[in-house]
Design an enzyme around this catalytic site. Structure first.
Site, PDB file in Angstrom:
ATOM      1  N   CYS A  65      -3.025  10.791   9.085  1.00  0.00           N
ATOM      2  CA  CYS A  65      -2.030  11.503   8.274  1.00  0.00           C
ATOM      3  C   CYS A  65      -1.819  12.909   8.833  1.00  0.00           C
ATOM      4  O   CYS A  65      -2.777  13.578   9.234  1.00  0.00           O
ATOM      5  CB  CYS A  65      -2.501  11.581   6.828  1.00  0.00           C
ATOM      6  SG  CYS A  65      -1.316  12.403   5.723  1.00  0.00           S
ATOM      7  N   CYS A  69      -4.867  17.905   3.628  1.00  0.00           N
ATOM      8  CA  CYS A  69      -5.566  17.915   2.342  1.00  0.00           C
ATOM      9  C   CYS A  69      -7.077  17.821   2.577  1.00  0.00           C
ATOM     10  O   CYS A  69      -7.568  16.845   3.147  1.00  0.00           O
ATOM     11  CB  CYS A  69      -5.096  16.760   1.479  1.00  0.00           C
ATOM     12  SG  CYS A  69      -3.295  16.683   1.247  1.00  0.00           S
ATOM     13  N   CYS A  72      -9.392  14.647   1.785  1.00  0.00           N
ATOM     14  CA  CYS A  72      -8.974  13.312   2.205  1.00  0.00           C
ATOM     15  C   CYS A  72      -9.590  12.887   3.531  1.00  0.00           C
ATOM     16  O   CYS A  72      -9.531  13.623   4.525  1.00  0.00           O
ATOM     17  CB  CYS A  72      -7.449  13.244   2.295  1.00  0.00           C
ATOM     18  SG  CYS A  72      -6.818  11.589   2.666  1.00  0.00           S
ATOM     19  N   CYS A 109      -1.357  -1.396  -6.600  1.00  0.00           N
ATOM     20  CA  CYS A 109      -0.943  -0.078  -6.131  1.00  0.00           C
ATOM     21  C   CYS A 109      -0.839  -0.107  -4.609  1.00  0.00           C
ATOM     22  O   CYS A 109      -1.844  -0.307  -3.919  1.00  0.00           O
ATOM     23  CB  CYS A 109      -1.948   0.984  -6.566  1.00  0.00           C
ATOM     24  SG  CYS A 109      -2.232   1.002  -8.354  1.00  0.00           S
ATOM     25  N   CYS A 142       2.961  -0.444  -8.301  1.00  0.00           N
ATOM     26  CA  CYS A 142       3.032   1.019  -8.225  1.00  0.00           C
ATOM     27  C   CYS A 142       3.008   1.406  -6.749  1.00  0.00           C
ATOM     28  O   CYS A 142       2.125   0.970  -6.003  1.00  0.00           O
ATOM     29  CB  CYS A 142       1.855   1.654  -8.950  1.00  0.00           C
ATOM     30  SG  CYS A 142       1.838   3.462  -8.892  1.00  0.00           S
ATOM     31  N   CYS A 202       2.961   8.085 -12.485  1.00  0.00           N
ATOM     32  CA  CYS A 202       1.503   8.063 -12.451  1.00  0.00           C
ATOM     33  C   CYS A 202       1.070   9.302 -11.678  1.00  0.00           C
ATOM     34  O   CYS A 202       1.409   9.452 -10.500  1.00  0.00           O
ATOM     35  CB  CYS A 202       1.025   6.780 -11.765  1.00  0.00           C
ATOM     36  SG  CYS A 202      -0.759   6.688 -11.500  1.00  0.00           S
ATOM     37  N   ARG A 272      -6.940   6.660 -16.345  1.00  0.00           N
ATOM     38  CA  ARG A 272      -7.567   5.716 -15.415  1.00  0.00           C
ATOM     39  C   ARG A 272      -8.766   6.353 -14.721  1.00  0.00           C
ATOM     40  O   ARG A 272      -8.658   7.421 -14.128  1.00  0.00           O
ATOM     41  CB  ARG A 272      -6.557   5.256 -14.369  1.00  0.00           C
ATOM     42  CG  ARG A 272      -7.098   4.173 -13.431  1.00  0.00           C
ATOM     43  CD  ARG A 272      -6.057   3.784 -12.400  1.00  0.00           C
ATOM     44  NE  ARG A 272      -4.803   3.461 -13.053  1.00  0.00           N
ATOM     45  CZ  ARG A 272      -3.616   3.568 -12.477  1.00  0.00           C
ATOM     46  NH1 ARG A 272      -3.511   3.999 -11.236  1.00  0.00           N
ATOM     47  NH2 ARG A 272      -2.531   3.255 -13.140  1.00  0.00           N
TER      48      ARG A 272
END
Length: 383
Positions: A65, A69, A72, A109, A142, A202, A272
């Site tokens: 990616c 972040c 991550c 998801c 999702c 979400c 969740r």
């Protein structure tokens, strides 16, 4: 205690607590913990009974990616030894999803690493959605693809996506400390785009990144203002090879207090229990079911979770039941409010910041296991 009675009454009325009340939940002692869980459990049962919704993650594209972040394992510069692969073909993704559905998952998801999807990526995901829905009647989809550009949310909705996930993660004031390649406002904008396109929003948070109690309350109040239908609460998985690898601030007791605070602030929302529950809640996971009404089944994006059969046994042993596809997750008033654009919010009050918790002793680094099975491998998934 008066605080808990007040919070239960407010939760049953869908009334937002004050910032000071939310902070007070996080400041309760271990001696008061079971009282906190019992109080928040009353609110949880009032809106969701004893149902637990199961969700299943399919990592469509893993690693590499361009965003930075800090939490991550897929981030720019990550040295975490995770699985790395490009887009799964729709049929492969559908087979992975089918394993989760067979295990009891009601929602699949679909997640892909990256800043956000290209138009070609949206087409690819749309084909995947069609393949999954064709083979799994009644399943919810999702999508979680990063920051959306104009028109992409509408295309995903037209393709059959029921929901879109994009977490706020932490407070606006501290967001720049964990990411520099995009900002808090970008995340808010994507959630709002999903809502405007008619998808269920979400959006949640990650706890355990060194934030203060005030930061946690700030992000949960920001979520309350956005009014998503689902709020996933993640607990940092400190992957070796990431900047936050040494951040072990959480105890099982603190995790339960955080979940209780989220339930009080978002009483009628699908809360969740997400990534990191096995690492930080450990043997207290069943207590969390009294606070949340939704969990992920099996593995996560880049880490292994509890065995799917153990998730199901835990739910049954705790006296809860898996929510079926024939049952609506959200209370009727929220389903109606989504159509009418009705959201009830109250202005948060000022509260004092608390110190960042000290790292816990005896951090269980042995519980962080990189995923080596399921999507992107030749091994069967954990579902």
């Amino acid at each position: 205690m008066d605080l808990l009675n007040t919070l239960v009454d407010k939760g049953l009325r869908r009334e937002v607590p004050t910032r000071d009340e939310a902070l007070a939940v996080l400041a309760t002692s271990d001696d008061e913990l079971l009282d906190v869980v019992a109080a928040a459990g009353k609110v949880r049962r009032a809106w969701f009974g004893r149902r637990v919704k199961l969700n299943y993650l399919v990592n469509l594209k893993s690693g590499l990616c361009p965003e930075d972040c800090s939490y991550c394992s897929q981030r720019l510069g990550s040295k975490a030894e995770i699985l790395k692969y490009t887009w799964l073909k729709p049929d492969d993704a559908s087979r992975a999803a089918a394993a989760g559905v067979a295990g009891g998952a009601k929602r699949v998801c679909l997640v892909a690493s990256g800043r956000g999807p290209t138009d070609k990526d949206v087409e690819r995901v749309s084909e995947t959605i069609s393949a999954i829905k064709e083979q799994n009647e009644g399943v919810e989809i999702c999508a979680c693809l990063g920051l959306l550009r104009e028109g992409q949310a509408e295309r995903l909705r037209a393709a059959g996506a029921d929901a879109y996930n994009h977490n706020l993660n932490t407070s606006e004031a501290t967001y720049g400390d964990i990411c520099t390649t995009h900002d808090f406002a970008d995340r808010v904008d994507t959630v709002q785009q999903a809502q405007s396109a008619g998808m269920s929003a979400c959006s949640g948070l990650i706890a355990g990144m060194g934030e203060t109690d005030a930061d946690l309350v700030d992000v949960v109040f920001a979520l309350r203002e956005l009014d998503p239908d689902s709020v996933p609460v993640n607990f940092l998985i400190p992957f070796e090879g990431t900047p936050l690898a040494k951040e072990w601030h959480l105890t099982p007791q603190r995790c339960l207090r955080i979940l209780a605070m989220v339930r009080f602030v978002c009483p009628d929302v699908e809360v969740r229990l997400a990534g990191g529950r096995e690492v930080h809640l450990r043997s207290l996971q069943p207590l969390a079911l009294h606070l949340v009404n939704s969990i992920f089944l099996g593995d996560y994006l880049t880490s292994e979770g509890q065995a799917g059969k153990d998730d199901l046994a835990m739910i049954a042993d705790a006296g809860f039941e898996v929510e079926g596809t024939d049952t609506a997750t959200l209370p009727a008033h929220r389903r109606k409010a989504a159509d009418a654009g009705d959201a009830a919010d109250a202005a948060p009050q000022a509260g004092a910041a608390a110190a960042v918790p000290a790292p816990t002793e005896g951090a269980r680094t042995d519980l962080v296991a990189v995923r080596r099975r399921g999507a992107g491998t030749d091994l069967p998934p954990n579902a």
